[in-house]
Design an enzyme around this catalytic site. Structure first.
Site, PDB file in Angstrom:
ATOM      1  N   LEU A   1      18.401   5.528  65.629  1.00  0.00           N
ATOM      2  CA  LEU A   1      17.265   5.010  64.839  1.00  0.00           C
ATOM      3  C   LEU A   1      15.919   5.590  65.268  1.00  0.00           C
ATOM      4  O   LEU A   1      15.099   5.952  64.427  1.00  0.00           O
ATOM      5  CB  LEU A   1      17.245   3.479  64.901  1.00  0.00           C
ATOM      6  CG  LEU A   1      16.260   2.814  63.946  1.00  0.00           C
ATOM      7  CD1 LEU A   1      16.560   3.160  62.499  1.00  0.00           C
ATOM      8  CD2 LEU A   1      16.288   1.296  64.127  1.00  0.00           C
TER       9      LEU A   1
ATOM     10  N   TYR B   1      23.080   4.150  57.277  1.00  0.00           N
ATOM     11  CA  TYR B   1      24.365   4.066  56.553  1.00  0.00           C
ATOM     12  C   TYR B   1      24.958   2.656  56.679  1.00  0.00           C
ATOM     13  O   TYR B   1      25.395   2.061  55.692  1.00  0.00           O
ATOM     14  CB  TYR B   1      25.318   5.112  57.141  1.00  0.00           C
ATOM     15  CG  TYR B   1      26.654   5.246  56.430  1.00  0.00           C
ATOM     16  CD1 TYR B   1      26.748   5.886  55.196  1.00  0.00           C
ATOM     17  CD2 TYR B   1      27.824   4.754  57.019  1.00  0.00           C
ATOM     18  CE1 TYR B   1      27.968   6.024  54.555  1.00  0.00           C
ATOM     19  CE2 TYR B   1      29.053   4.888  56.384  1.00  0.00           C
ATOM     20  CZ  TYR B   1      29.127   5.531  55.159  1.00  0.00           C
ATOM     21  OH  TYR B   1      30.337   5.668  54.531  1.00  0.00           O
TER      22      TYR B   1
HETATM   23  P1  NAP Z   1      32.593  12.986  50.036  1.00  0.00           P
HETATM   24  O1  NAP Z   1      33.872  13.715  50.234  1.00  0.00           O
HETATM   25  O2  NAP Z   1      31.371  13.460  50.724  1.00  0.00           O
HETATM   26  O3  NAP Z   1      32.319  12.899  48.457  1.00  0.00           O
HETATM   27  C1  NAP Z   1      31.195  12.213  47.962  1.00  0.00           C
HETATM   28  C2  NAP Z   1      30.853  12.724  46.575  1.00  0.00           C
HETATM   29  O4  NAP Z   1      29.690  11.999  46.125  1.00  0.00           O
HETATM   30  C3  NAP Z   1      30.510  14.204  46.574  1.00  0.00           C
HETATM   31  O5  NAP Z   1      31.074  14.878  45.477  1.00  0.00           O
HETATM   32  C4  NAP Z   1      28.996  14.178  46.492  1.00  0.00           C
HETATM   33  O6  NAP Z   1      28.432  15.322  45.886  1.00  0.00           O
HETATM   34  C5  NAP Z   1      28.763  12.968  45.612  1.00  0.00           C
HETATM   35  N1  NAP Z   1      27.378  12.550  45.723  1.00  0.00           N
HETATM   36  C6  NAP Z   1      26.631  12.440  46.841  1.00  0.00           C
HETATM   37  N2  NAP Z   1      25.375  12.105  46.529  1.00  0.00           N
HETATM   38  C7  NAP Z   1      25.319  12.018  45.186  1.00  0.00           C
HETATM   39  C8  NAP Z   1      24.290  11.713  44.280  1.00  0.00           C
HETATM   40  N3  NAP Z   1      23.043  11.466  44.681  1.00  0.00           N
HETATM   41  N4  NAP Z   1      24.576  11.704  42.954  1.00  0.00           N
HETATM   42  C9  NAP Z   1      25.819  11.969  42.515  1.00  0.00           C
HETATM   43  N5  NAP Z   1      26.840  12.272  43.344  1.00  0.00           N
HETATM   44  C10 NAP Z   1      26.591  12.301  44.662  1.00  0.00           C
HETATM   45  O7  NAP Z   1      32.742  11.435  50.425  1.00  0.00           O
HETATM   46  P2  NAP Z   1      34.050  10.519  50.583  1.00  0.00           P
HETATM   47  O8  NAP Z   1      34.496  10.599  51.980  1.00  0.00           O
HETATM   48  O9  NAP Z   1      34.997  10.764  49.481  1.00  0.00           O
HETATM   49  O10 NAP Z   1      33.380   9.081  50.421  1.00  0.00           O
HETATM   50  C11 NAP Z   1      33.253   8.425  49.165  1.00  0.00           C
HETATM   51  C12 NAP Z   1      32.624   7.057  49.407  1.00  0.00           C
HETATM   52  O11 NAP Z   1      33.409   6.322  50.326  1.00  0.00           O
HETATM   53  C13 NAP Z   1      31.210   7.116  49.975  1.00  0.00           C
HETATM   54  O12 NAP Z   1      30.424   6.105  49.411  1.00  0.00           O
HETATM   55  C14 NAP Z   1      31.438   6.855  51.446  1.00  0.00           C
HETATM   56  O13 NAP Z   1      30.301   6.314  52.069  1.00  0.00           O
HETATM   57  C15 NAP Z   1      32.602   5.885  51.416  1.00  0.00           C
HETATM   58  N6  NAP Z   1      33.389   5.860  52.657  1.00  0.00           N
HETATM   59  C16 NAP Z   1      34.101   6.941  53.064  1.00  0.00           C
HETATM   60  C17 NAP Z   1      34.826   6.868  54.255  1.00  0.00           C
HETATM   61  C18 NAP Z   1      35.674   8.000  54.776  1.00  0.00           C
HETATM   62  O14 NAP Z   1      36.294   7.836  55.835  1.00  0.00           O
HETATM   63  N7  NAP Z   1      35.766   9.122  54.110  1.00  0.00           N
HETATM   64  C19 NAP Z   1      34.790   5.708  55.026  1.00  0.00           C
HETATM   65  C20 NAP Z   1      34.037   4.642  54.584  1.00  0.00           C
HETATM   66  C21 NAP Z   1      33.341   4.727  53.395  1.00  0.00           C
HETATM   67  P3  NAP Z   1      27.844  16.510  46.829  1.00  0.00           P
HETATM   68  O15 NAP Z   1      29.042  17.220  47.352  1.00  0.00           O
HETATM   69  O16 NAP Z   1      27.065  17.345  45.883  1.00  0.00           O
HETATM   70  O17 NAP Z   1      27.009  15.870  47.892  1.00  0.00           O
END
Ligand code: NAP
Length: 484
Positions: A335, A390
């Site tokens: 932070l 986050y």
């Molecule tokens: P990821 O692989 O990074 O995919 C996220 C997608 O969201 C990407 O295509 C990204 O586009 C898009 N995105 C980001 N900012 C955006 C915006 N302003 N407008 C429109 N699209 C946007 O993430 P993920 O791991 O699949 O995670 C999906 C969700 O699950 C997130 O909310 C994350 O916080 C949550 N989550 C994930 C995990 C994990 O272990 N993976 C755990 C807990 C929670 P860009 O590529 O252009 O940025």
């Protein structure tokens, strides 16, 4: 190296070599998962042992409908269970480990020596109010838990604590959830799960589809969790066991990759027409996802001022049934060293955009009986070093869906969050190796989850069978120790 071990863990021959040589290498048990759309009888060929209790008929009916062979723990329960299973022409027998074994008749009872592997154990603890009654959980589960098959299931059905119930009754109800969390840790090394299904008074009819999903391979990475079924949201469509989302329209943000992509695919597989939203920079990936599932694309940054209206325009007069707020970002720094830009970016995408888009859709485009689904995180429950922004944004969504659920319940709309633990995506691939490996190992199932695990949970919450679940945050975390 550790990612190599993970790959080895899925190789049957490598597993047996490691086992035979007694090498001190922890290889997580591969989880049985389901591919493709929901099946009519996902439990075909599986045996499930059920205890006696007030919900016996409803439980047996749900299991028989799913194709399971039902084993009851007492011969005295046969008549009720058989009547419930009759419509589905599924057999009901007395389990070999039954307390009534010696007195059972020739109704298909196997001897204890022949007691075989079972897919699941379902304990109806809804009537438990005393310490003596709680003992029945031990009596039912202890002799059978060793018979649980790999990727098996334990489900304990209970009542919620209530201010109107006595302290002793609430103690017993709380004990059940504690016991289940312990069982989850014990059976996790087999890839098996244990969950509590809490059924509110008056919501019994909404229990069967939730039980069915917990016993299905689609809930492979959900363990040590309580799922609460209530009558809070007004009744909507009746549940369908296959293609539950036929004719529905879904919106998924961040659909280009990871969890969003898997979710778009899972919703489409159940019959939904999916609108995939992602940033213009991800045009090619988003179009590819949409094309493969017969969906459409809105290229938009969820934080842009005109995005809600652009989404509403793309939806047209038909509106939308399912909204999945999946787009999310991390900008990690402790932070004191966090820039204001990092704070603003994370709160902007992960929280402010969710509220703004939902508000806009609630003004007209979101149909009655609809679904609002948010991606929270275990980081929002436990907090993580370097993730004050986050964690704040993901904790916020837990409070958000709880309050939103109350507001939209009269329209039959439900609002829920999923809190993924460690899921193998680009987001977690960016985590330093040792922390990444700890993230995997510190879970009852001893491994990270797949985007499909989260997608399947979202598809379930989007389905009519999940009408009883609202205002909840469901962890899809493999029983992660963090925040448990
Ligand atoms: P990821 O692989 O990074 O995919 C996220 C997608 O969201 C990407 O295509 C990204 O586009 C898009 N995105 C980001 N900012 C955006 C915006 N302003 N407008 C429109 N699209 C946007 O993430 P993920 O791991 O699949 O995670 C999906 C969700 O699950 C997130 O909310 C994350 O916080 C949550 N989550 C994930 C995990 C994990 O272990 N993976 C755990 C807990 C929670 P860009 O590529 O252009 O940025």
């Amino acid at each position: 190296m550790n990612d190599l071990l993970l790959a080895l863990g899925t190789n049957r021959r490598a597993r047996s070599v490691v086992g035979a040589l007694k090498l001190p290498i922890p290889l997580p048990e591969p989880l049985a998962r389901a591919a493709g759309p929901w099946e009519a009888r996902p439990l075909e060929g599986e045996s499930v042992v059920v205890s006696g209790g007030p919900l016996l008929a409803a439980i047996t009916g749900a299991l028989a409908e799913a194709g399971a062979t039902v084993l009851v723990d007492d011969a005295a329960l046969l008549a009720t269970a058989r009547a419930a299973a009759e419509a589905y022409a599924r057999p009901v027998r007395v389990d070999a480990d039954s307390r009534g074994a010696s007195s059972a008749n020739a109704s298909g009872l196997a001897s204890s020596a022949n007691a075989s592997r079972v897919h699941a154990l379902v304990l109806d603890a809804t009537a438990f109010e005393t310490v003596e009654q709680l003992r029945a959980a031990y009596v039912f589960l202890s002799p059978r838990v060793g018979r649980l098959a790999r990727s098996g299931r334990v489900v304990v059905i209970a009542r919620a604590c209530a201010s109107t119930a006595s302290p002793a009754t609430n103690a017993v109800r709380t004990a059940l959830a504690g016991m289940v969390r312990a069982i989850a840790k014990e059976v996790g090394r087999k890839g098996a799960t244990a969950n509590t299904l809490i059924v509110a008074e008056g919501a019994e009819a909404r229990m069967p589809p939730v039980l069915r999903w917990l016993l299905d391979r689609r809930s492979a990475f959900v363990t040590a969790q309580p799922l609460t079924v209530t009558a809070r949201a007004a009744a909507a469509r009746s549940p369908a066991v296959v293609r539950p989302l036929d004719g529905q329209v879904a919106l998924v943000t961040g659909a280009a990759r990871g969890i969003g992509k898997a979710t778009a695919q899972a919703l489409a597989a159940e019959g939904a027409r999916v609108i995939c939203v992602d940033r213009a920079e991800d045009s090619a990936e988003t179009s590819q996802v949409a094309q493969a599932i017969g969906g459409s694309v809105v290229l938009a940054d969820v934080t842009a001022a005109d995005t809600p209206q652009r989404i509403i325009d793309a939806l047209g007069p038909r509106g939308v049934d399912i909204v999945v707020h999946n787009a999310g970002i991390t900008r990690d720094k402790t932070l004191g060293r966090m820039s204001p830009e990092a704070w603003d970016a994370v709160l902007g995408v992960n929280l402010a955009a969710v509220i703004r888009i939902t508000d806009a859709l609630l003004a007209g485009a979101l149909r009655d009986g609809g679904r609002v689904l948010c991606l929270s995180s275990v980081s929002g429950i436990a907090g993580n070093v370097g993730q004050a922004n986050y964690s704040a944004s993901k904790a916020a969504l837990i409070g958000y869906v709880d309050a939103l659920a109350a507001q939209v319940a009269p329209r039959g709309i439900t609002a829920n969050a999923i809190a993924p633990g460690f899921i193998e995506t680009r987001m977690t691939a960016a985590i330093p190796l040792m922390i990444r490996e700890a993230g995997r190992r510190l879970a009852a199932l001893g491994q990270g989850g797949q985007p499909e695990d989260v997608a399947q949970a979202l598809a379930f919450l989007a389905s009519p069978g999940a009408q009883g679940i609202t205002g909840a945050t469901l962890r899809v975390c493999g029983g992660a120790l963090i925040g448990a």
